[in-house]
Scaffold this motif. Structure first.
Motif, PDB file in Angstrom:
ATOM      1  N   ASN A   1       0.792  -1.228   0.000  1.00  0.00           N
ATOM      2  CA  ASN A   1       0.000   0.000   0.000  1.00  0.00           C
ATOM      3  C   ASN A   1       0.827   1.282   0.000  1.00  0.00           C
TER       4      ASN A   1
ATOM      5  N   THR B   1      -2.126  -0.132   5.740  1.00  0.00           N
ATOM      6  CA  THR B   1      -1.312   0.994   5.307  1.00  0.00           C
ATOM      7  C   THR B   1      -0.587   1.616   6.486  1.00  0.00           C
TER       8      THR B   1
ATOM      9  N   ARG C   1      -2.513   3.989  -2.741  1.00  0.00           N
ATOM     10  CA  ARG C   1      -3.902   3.519  -2.843  1.00  0.00           C
ATOM     11  C   ARG C   1      -4.714   4.532  -3.647  1.00  0.00           C
TER      12      ARG C   1
END
Length: 262
Positions: A8, A35, A24
């Motif tokens: 991410n 994340t 993202r």
């Protein structure tokens, strides 16, 4: 540690500069638990790697730096509240002091936890279309990653109160006028300008830069006389370093200093 095990975020090391990019894009760089965990690993590595002097935080794409907590994931029950998380939101908004400078390169939306990430950085620059806000009260929650504490310290109290209590957004020009950002930069020049600022910092004495940041951050929570005493303590320690001797020597000899971080 360049992108090792990350899905991410993208974590790059460019000589003495670390670049952390939230990747993202389809979620407007919203932050879910994974994340935050990945960012925590990257921030810890940046903090502990003595070869790194400055970090840049940004978001992939042109639409969004970050829109904060992933509310879709929250609605599915995938996120936990701060007290139940293994790491702070975004990895460094709480309980992870980092005394190396961090630059936020803000492209597009910088909202909710995204603004809280930016507020945890030391220098903020943005594109002309950037939008800033803490809209949490619209959804019956409140800023929980430092927004209620850092925003009033970063801008005039009246503006901080307005943004926090109404949840309304401000544009880039307003952010510049009230001191939330230092520069507005064309989109195509955003990362170049961030790298330029990072490069300037890398030329300075690394121990001095870290001590100065520590004095700023810790001094904010002290009465002025205590802050001045803490500044004296750090200055005295720093003055005994090799770098503090090299700086004046280089100035006297009219040459570029060769700092070694010791």
């Amino acid at each position: 540690m360049n992108d090792e095990g990350f899905t991410n975020i993208r974590y790059e090391k460019r000589d003495a500069i670390a670049v952390i990019t939230i990747t993202r894009e389809q979620a407007l760089n919203a932050i879910d638990t994974r994340t935050s965990q990945e960012m925590y690993r990257a921030w810890c590595d940046f903090r502990d790697d003595e070869s790194l002097r400055v970090a840049i935080l940004t978001g992939v794409g042109e639409k969004s730096f970050s829109t904060g907590m992933d509310l879709v994931a929250t609605a599915r029950g995938e996120n936990q509240f701060e007290g139940g998380r293994p790491v702070p939101f975004g990895g460094f908004t709480k309980r992870l002091p980092i005394y190396k400078p961090i630059i936020a390169a803000i492209n597009g939306y910088c909202l909710a936890g995204g603004l809280e990430l930016a507020l945890a950085c030391d220098i903020r620059i943005c594109t002309p279309d950037a939008r800033f806000g803490l809209p949490e009260v619209r959804w019956a929650i409140m800023p929980g990653a430092g927004g209620t504490q850092r925003l009033p310290r970063a801008i005039p109290q009246a503006w901080a109160n307005y943004m926090i209590l109404t949840g309304e957004q401000i544009d880039a020009e307003t952010a510049l006028r009230i001191g939330l950002v230092s520069h507005i930069v064309p989109k195509e020049e955003l990362m170049d300008r961030a790298m330029q600022i990072a490069g300037i910092i890398c030329e300075r004495g690394p121990l001095a830069v870290r001590a100065a940041k520590e004095a700023i951050l810790r001094g904010m929570d002290m009465p002025l006389d205590h802050g001045l005493a803490f500044e004296d303590l750090l200055f005295t320690r720093l003055f005994a370093s090799e770098d503090a001797k090299e700086g004046p020597r280089a100035f006297a000899e009219k040459r570029k200093p060769n700092y070694r971080g010791r």
